[in-house]
Design an enzyme around this catalytic site. Sequence first.
Site, PDB file in Angstrom:
ATOM      1  N   SER A 471     -68.822 -36.637   1.156  1.00  0.00           N
ATOM      2  CA  SER A 471     -67.793 -35.775   0.571  1.00  0.00           C
ATOM      3  C   SER A 471     -66.682 -36.632  -0.007  1.00  0.00           C
ATOM      4  O   SER A 471     -66.589 -37.834   0.270  1.00  0.00           O
ATOM      5  CB  SER A 471     -67.231 -34.813   1.630  1.00  0.00           C
ATOM      6  OG  SER A 471     -66.597 -35.545   2.665  1.00  0.00           O
ATOM      7  N   GLY A 472     -65.844 -36.010  -0.813  1.00  0.00           N
ATOM      8  CA  GLY A 472     -64.719 -36.706  -1.433  1.00  0.00           C
ATOM      9  C   GLY A 472     -63.818 -35.705  -2.111  1.00  0.00           C
ATOM     10  O   GLY A 472     -63.992 -34.488  -1.972  1.00  0.00           O
ATOM     11  N   SER A 473     -62.827 -36.215  -2.872  1.00  0.00           N
ATOM     12  CA  SER A 473     -61.877 -35.329  -3.544  1.00  0.00           C
ATOM     13  C   SER A 473     -62.570 -34.456  -4.585  1.00  0.00           C
ATOM     14  O   SER A 473     -62.094 -33.386  -4.937  1.00  0.00           O
ATOM     15  CB  SER A 473     -60.779 -36.156  -4.209  1.00  0.00           C
ATOM     16  OG  SER A 473     -61.343 -37.040  -5.169  1.00  0.00           O
ATOM     17  N   PHE A 474     -63.734 -34.919  -5.085  1.00  0.00           N
ATOM     18  CA  PHE A 474     -64.467 -34.178  -6.112  1.00  0.00           C
ATOM     19  C   PHE A 474     -65.210 -32.984  -5.547  1.00  0.00           C
ATOM     20  O   PHE A 474     -65.503 -32.018  -6.245  1.00  0.00           O
ATOM     21  CB  PHE A 474     -65.484 -35.103  -6.787  1.00  0.00           C
ATOM     22  CG  PHE A 474     -66.463 -35.702  -5.819  1.00  0.00           C
ATOM     23  CD1 PHE A 474     -67.623 -35.026  -5.464  1.00  0.00           C
ATOM     24  CD2 PHE A 474     -66.209 -36.935  -5.239  1.00  0.00           C
ATOM     25  CE1 PHE A 474     -68.521 -35.572  -4.562  1.00  0.00           C
ATOM     26  CE2 PHE A 474     -67.104 -37.490  -4.333  1.00  0.00           C
ATOM     27  CZ  PHE A 474     -68.257 -36.817  -3.989  1.00  0.00           C
ATOM     28  N   GLY A 475     -65.593 -33.049  -4.244  1.00  0.00           N
ATOM     29  CA  GLY A 475     -66.431 -32.031  -3.649  1.00  0.00           C
ATOM     30  C   GLY A 475     -67.315 -32.637  -2.567  1.00  0.00           C
ATOM     31  O   GLY A 475     -66.866 -33.501  -1.806  1.00  0.00           O
ATOM     32  N   LYS A 476     -68.593 -32.229  -2.528  1.00  0.00           N
ATOM     33  CA  LYS A 476     -69.500 -32.694  -1.483  1.00  0.00           C
ATOM     34  C   LYS A 476     -70.824 -33.159  -2.078  1.00  0.00           C
ATOM     35  O   LYS A 476     -71.213 -32.743  -3.164  1.00  0.00           O
ATOM     36  CB  LYS A 476     -69.755 -31.573  -0.472  1.00  0.00           C
ATOM     37  CG  LYS A 476     -68.503 -31.142   0.283  1.00  0.00           C
ATOM     38  CD  LYS A 476     -68.794 -29.989   1.236  1.00  0.00           C
ATOM     39  CE  LYS A 476     -67.517 -29.565   1.958  1.00  0.00           C
ATOM     40  NZ  LYS A 476     -67.766 -28.419   2.866  1.00  0.00           N
ATOM     41  N   ASP A 588     -66.018 -50.721  -8.921  1.00  0.00           N
ATOM     42  CA  ASP A 588     -65.796 -50.579  -7.478  1.00  0.00           C
ATOM     43  C   ASP A 588     -67.071 -50.940  -6.729  1.00  0.00           C
ATOM     44  O   ASP A 588     -67.617 -50.142  -5.974  1.00  0.00           O
ATOM     45  CB  ASP A 588     -65.367 -49.140  -7.167  1.00  0.00           C
ATOM     46  CG  ASP A 588     -64.882 -48.989  -5.727  1.00  0.00           C
ATOM     47  OD1 ASP A 588     -64.511 -50.017  -5.126  1.00  0.00           O
ATOM     48  OD2 ASP A 588     -64.894 -47.859  -5.215  1.00  0.00           O
TER      49      ASP A 588
END
EC number: 2.7.11.1
Length: 618
Positions: A471-476, A588
């Site tokens: 998961s992350g700030s974008f969604g899952k 990254d």
Amino acid sequence: MGNYKSRPTQTCTDEWKKKVSESYVITIERLEDDLKIKEKELTELRNIFGSDEAFSKVNLNYHTENGLSLLHLCCICGGNKSHIRTLMLKGLRPSRLTRNGFTALHLAVYKDNAELITSLLHGGADIQQVGYGGLTALHIATIAGHLEAADVLLQHGANVNIQDAVFFTPLHIAAYYGHEQVTRLLLKFGADVNVSGEVGDRPLHLASAKGFLNIAKLLMEEGSKADVNAQDNEDHVPLHFCSRFGHHDIVKYLLQNDLEVQPHVVNIYGDTPLHLACYNGKFEVAKEIIQISGTESLTKENIFSETAFHSACTYGKSIDLVKFLLDQNVININHQGRDGHTGLHSACYHGHIHLVQFLLDNGADMNLVACDPSRSSGEKDEQTCLMWAYEKGHDAIVTLLKHYKRPQDELPCNEYSQPGGDGSYVSVPSPLGKIKSMTKEKADILLLRAGLPSHFHLQLSEIEFHEIIGSGSFGKVYKGRCRNKIVAIKRYRANTYCSKSDVDMFCREVSILCQLNHPCVIQFVGACLNDPSQFAIVTQYISGGSLFSLLHEQKRILDLQSKLIIAVDVARGMEYLHNLTQPIIHRDLNRSLKYLSAFCCCPNHLFLTAHTIYLLAP
């Protein structure tokens, strides 16, 4: 004083000249239309004009659908002076116009046939007769740049200074189109170099605007010397035009040749030639004007409260130009025009974020205020550059100004009040910024749908979601199944934050991933594009997990051979990305973004996201 925010980008003269240019394009199109004869008809006509017997039997009343008589057709289809003479003796009128508005003489001139032109004139054709657009045969010869045709007409007494419907003489047209030899011929026959067109434009204005140095020199020769300081209806002199359009060689010629040019003259908007050079980013011209004529123009403000420095900030795409103007030490970076606005206001209003950053880095004061001159004197409407950026929806600049907000200001770093205002706060996205973002996002999605190969288009109903694996700030990110394959599914949330939206990142990521195909880069399977609420990216599922998980969660120990295999596979993936036609940099590259097909077995895969990829130009 004018309102800067309502400053027009086009003058009345610009609009008129655009219409003039279009009218001459239409003239050429209409002439070409008259020359178009159906193939069957053309063959028949060539046979008629190629045989005396056939010509003697022709019907004199014959004409085409476009209204071309035999006299017109003779000029188009291979006729000669004998045919012209015979047809005119039999009563065919040379004054007859085609449906497009041209006489036989116009067509003969456009075809540059000196023999037919002479024959028509000897037979009584009116050399001054006007056709479409008020154009005489000499105008047509000049538009087409036909030197021989123009010479024949002038030798037979054509009026060299006759004006068409837009009050252009043949010399105006020659200067506009850059026909140097025709210009020389017209001057030889006494063309008036200082006659005015519809908006006061002289031939030298036109040559200067179009960049024709040799024609400008011809117009300035002794005996027919053009007025170098002549003004059109908006008070533009030739130097204004060549400065605006960046014709450095003409600027240099006008300023350096003892022509008594007035380099600091202003038009009705208060613009000097330097203003116009700066409004249009003509760095070399601006340098030339200052180096030859001094810095007087730098302190002049136009009716919109702008100096040349403000003008360069309004243009905003040349930081070198702005820096050069500041280096003259005549105008301070925080100089305020009569309405109070600074160069920083101008840059913010037009969305030039790189220039805004340059100005802030070099001491521009973001707290200086401008007043709206359209308000009555009893109302005070003071606005900082932040308010100007906010008003135009330049949310990235608003965010940048937040970063540069002076520490002594008491307002919170994420909210701003308008100095002198009612204390209301602004925040991003601004209303206009939100509209711009939504419009851009819709356009981006439509372009992505159109450009993505059909086999990459997925429906959410085709996807079976299993457990969450990230998961992350974008969604899952889910493990799942799609088209009978185990896959990884990145499900986006359709929300907008700050000035960069998930839609933007989604479109960017899909447009890049769909082009990649390498065993060491995770394979793209497809994407759901129907609606932002259903956005999903589907990729190959890598069963071995990430290198980070392997080392720090599973606590596995890798032998030297396994380390080398992983390193080589990563290098192969990076080499592939770097050698693409449009290279990609993975910004990254860490253990979380390197995935293993199986423990210590190749291939190892690079995982790319919108946050980690950076495109380089080819």
